[in-house]
Design a protein around this motif. Structure first.
Motif, PDB file in Angstrom:
ATOM      1  N   ALA A 199       0.932  -1.160   0.157  1.00 42.21           N
ATOM      2  CA  ALA A 199      -0.028  -0.045   0.149  1.00 42.21           C
ATOM      3  C   ALA A 199       0.850   1.426   0.010  1.00 42.21           C
ATOM      4  CB  ALA A 199      -1.055  -0.091   0.953  1.00 42.21           C
ATOM      5  N   LEU A 200       1.925   1.314   0.716  1.00 43.62           N
ATOM      6  CA  LEU A 200       2.847   2.285   0.658  1.00 43.62           C
ATOM      7  C   LEU A 200       3.540   2.437  -0.482  1.00 43.62           C
ATOM      8  CD1 LEU A 200       4.845   1.901   4.216  1.00 43.62           C
ATOM      9  CD2 LEU A 200       3.102   3.554   3.454  1.00 43.62           C
ATOM     10  N   ASP A 201       4.066   1.408  -1.229  1.00 44.66           N
ATOM     11  CA  ASP A 201       4.312   1.439  -2.768  1.00 44.66           C
ATOM     12  C   ASP A 201       3.490   2.162  -3.771  1.00 44.66           C
ATOM     13  OD1 ASP A 201       6.619   0.145  -1.663  1.00 44.66           O
ATOM     14  OD2 ASP A 201       6.023  -1.868  -2.470  1.00 44.66           O
ATOM     15  N   LEU A 202       2.178   1.960  -3.451  1.00 52.46           N
ATOM     16  CA  LEU A 202       0.921   2.407  -4.398  1.00 52.46           C
ATOM     17  C   LEU A 202       0.936   4.077  -4.058  1.00 52.46           C
ATOM     18  CD1 LEU A 202      -2.008   0.199  -4.012  1.00 52.46           C
ATOM     19  CD2 LEU A 202      -0.424   0.344  -5.905  1.00 52.46           C
ATOM     20  N   GLY A 203       1.429   4.568  -2.781  1.00 50.68           N
ATOM     21  CA  GLY A 203       1.427   6.090  -2.581  1.00 50.68           C
ATOM     22  C   GLY A 203       0.766   6.210  -1.151  1.00 50.68           C
ATOM     23  N   ALA A 204       0.162   5.255  -0.566  1.00 51.96           N
ATOM     24  CA  ALA A 204      -0.363   5.573   0.729  1.00 51.96           C
ATOM     25  C   ALA A 204       0.538   6.391   1.839  1.00 51.96           C
ATOM     26  CB  ALA A 204      -1.006   4.546   1.406  1.00 51.96           C
ATOM     27  N   ASP A 205       0.239   7.320   2.521  1.00 55.38           N
ATOM     28  CA  ASP A 205       1.142   8.031   3.400  1.00 55.38           C
ATOM     29  C   ASP A 205       1.474   7.466   4.413  1.00 55.38           C
ATOM     30  OD1 ASP A 205       1.160  10.760   1.891  1.00 55.38           O
ATOM     31  OD2 ASP A 205      -0.731   9.951   1.783  1.00 55.38           O
ATOM     32  N   VAL A 206       0.697   6.537   5.279  1.00 61.14           N
ATOM     33  CA  VAL A 206       0.919   5.903   6.500  1.00 61.14           C
ATOM     34  C   VAL A 206       0.046   4.401   6.314  1.00 61.14           C
ATOM     35  CG1 VAL A 206       0.459   5.680   9.014  1.00 61.14           C
ATOM     36  CG2 VAL A 206       1.106   8.000   7.785  1.00 61.14           C
TER      37      VAL A 206
END
Ligand SMILES: NC(=O)c1ccc[n+]([C@@H]2O[C@H](COP(=O)([O-])OP(=O)(O)OC[C@H]3O[C@@H](n4cnc5c(N)ncnc54)[C@H](OP(=O)(O)O)[C@@H]3O)[C@@H](O)[C@H]2O)c1
Length: 324
Positions: A199-206
């Motif tokens: 999810a972080l790789d997709l762009g989620a911030d936290v």
């Protein structure tokens, strides 16, 4: 024709009623068009159908599937809108038609060589999307689009803060990508460390473990998990914030948290699928921003059972796609 169908329903063993093989084609009603399916995608809805939710025994066998892209008899490349309803009886929104139905509930679904739909349910597929990408849009992505862009109450020019529960799901990954492309801050939760990293790789911030305290309260929550995350969703909103709910994968029986809802003047907004117009807008949004569905795996339709097994195990990250 080859199809993946529910031939029986079993609440506790959904895959026992799945048949991948020859199914007869039904007569095409007046005003409907047949699409030769190039790619179709699975959704949690297909598993619910195999459990008998929304699919009574007298409608069996039923070809499963809500998502597809393909070619019409007159050669047009199209995406199939899965909501069969009359916008004229519901203020222009077919999802509010009391007789609304989704493909595979009353009419044969998309996991087949061909699918028939009303002519208005065809949306042009842009060349910028592959068949597989286009096939992911009509259910999880359309639902996420309506939730994030039109129902969450976030500022149209970005700058809002959103929590997405159950980050590994097909709808959740769509919500993350759409919210980031729209300029919002995105917090996610997932039970799985690998899914949090992706999810972080997709762009989620936290990205946090399910139920963990957020860095700050959010404007809105995208809720599809249900019982397992409801309390955390209500507790994560700022005063006046909004939960947009379109699913309850883990069950729908949590305490409602009514005291917190009225005291902080929270809103709980239900959301289901979207209109044809919203599907057109979603396709244009992808064309404009360059974001694309996360596809976990692509298999031929004949191997649908393996994809269903993965959907049922919950170990897919993003969409499971079948090609014809
Ligand atoms: N109303 C509509 O129009 C509409 C449209 C599409 C989907 N839906 C509904 O939305 C839900 C999600 O659909 P989907 O296709 O995205 O399903 P999916 O790909 O199977 O994802 C479900 C996600 O829920 C999370 N989850 C499941 N059980 C959980 C539990 N006990 N505790 C915490 N998290 C749990 C998981 O996230 P983690 O593994 O990351 O924790 C999982 O990835 C389904 O209930 C579906 O029916 C509704």
């Amino acid at each position: 024709m080859l199809a993946a169908a529910a031939v029986a329903t079993h609440p506790d063993d959904p895959l026992a009623g799945l048949a991948v093989g020859e199914q007869p084609e039904r007569p095409v009603p007046d005003g409907w068009m047949t699409v030769s399916v190039r790619a179709a995608a699975l959704n949690h809805h297909d598993l619910f159908s195999l459990r008998g939710v929304g699919l009574p025994a007298e409608r069996l066998p039923m070809i499963l599937g809500c998502d597809a892209a393909g070619v019409t008899e007159d050669g047009r490349e199209v995406i199939v809108h899965a909501v069969i309803g009359d916008p004229a009886v519901a203020g222009g929104d077919e999802t509010l038609d009391p007789k609304r139905t989704l493909l595979s509930e009353l009419h044969p679904g998309t996991l087949a060589e061909r699918v028939a739909v009303p002519a208005r349910n065809l949306v042009p597929k842009p060349a910028s999307l592959t068949w597989e990408e286009a096939a992911c849009l009509p259910t999880a992505w359309l639902t996420a689009y309506r939730m994030v862009i039109n129902r969450a109450g976030l500022p149209a020019d970005g700058g809002g803060t959103l929590l997405v529960q159950g980050a590994g799901g097909g709808l959740a990954t769509a919500a993350i990508l759409l919210a980031k492309a729209a300029g919002h801050t995105v917090f996610v939760t997932s039970r799985d460390e690998g899914k949090r990293k992706r999810a972080l790789d997709l762009g989620a911030d936290v990205a946090l473990e399910t139920g963990a305290r957020l860095p700050r309260r959010v404007d809105a929550v995208i809720e599809t998990v249900g019982a397992a995350t409801w309390r955390h969703s209500v507790g994560s909103l700022r005063p006046g914030g909004r939960i947009v709910c379109s699913g309850a994968t883990s069950g729908d029986g949590p305490p409602a948290e009514l005291t917190r809802i009225f005291f902080l003047q929270l809103s709980v907004v239900g959301s289901t699928m979207g209109t044809r117009e919203e599907l057109v807008d979603l396709v244009a949004f992808l064309d404009r921003t360059g974001i694309r569905p996360v596809i976990d795996e692509i298999r031929p339709l004949a191997a649908a059972r393996t994809s269903f097994e993965r959907l049922a195990r919950g170990d897919a990250y993003g969409k499971l796609v079948l090609t014809v």
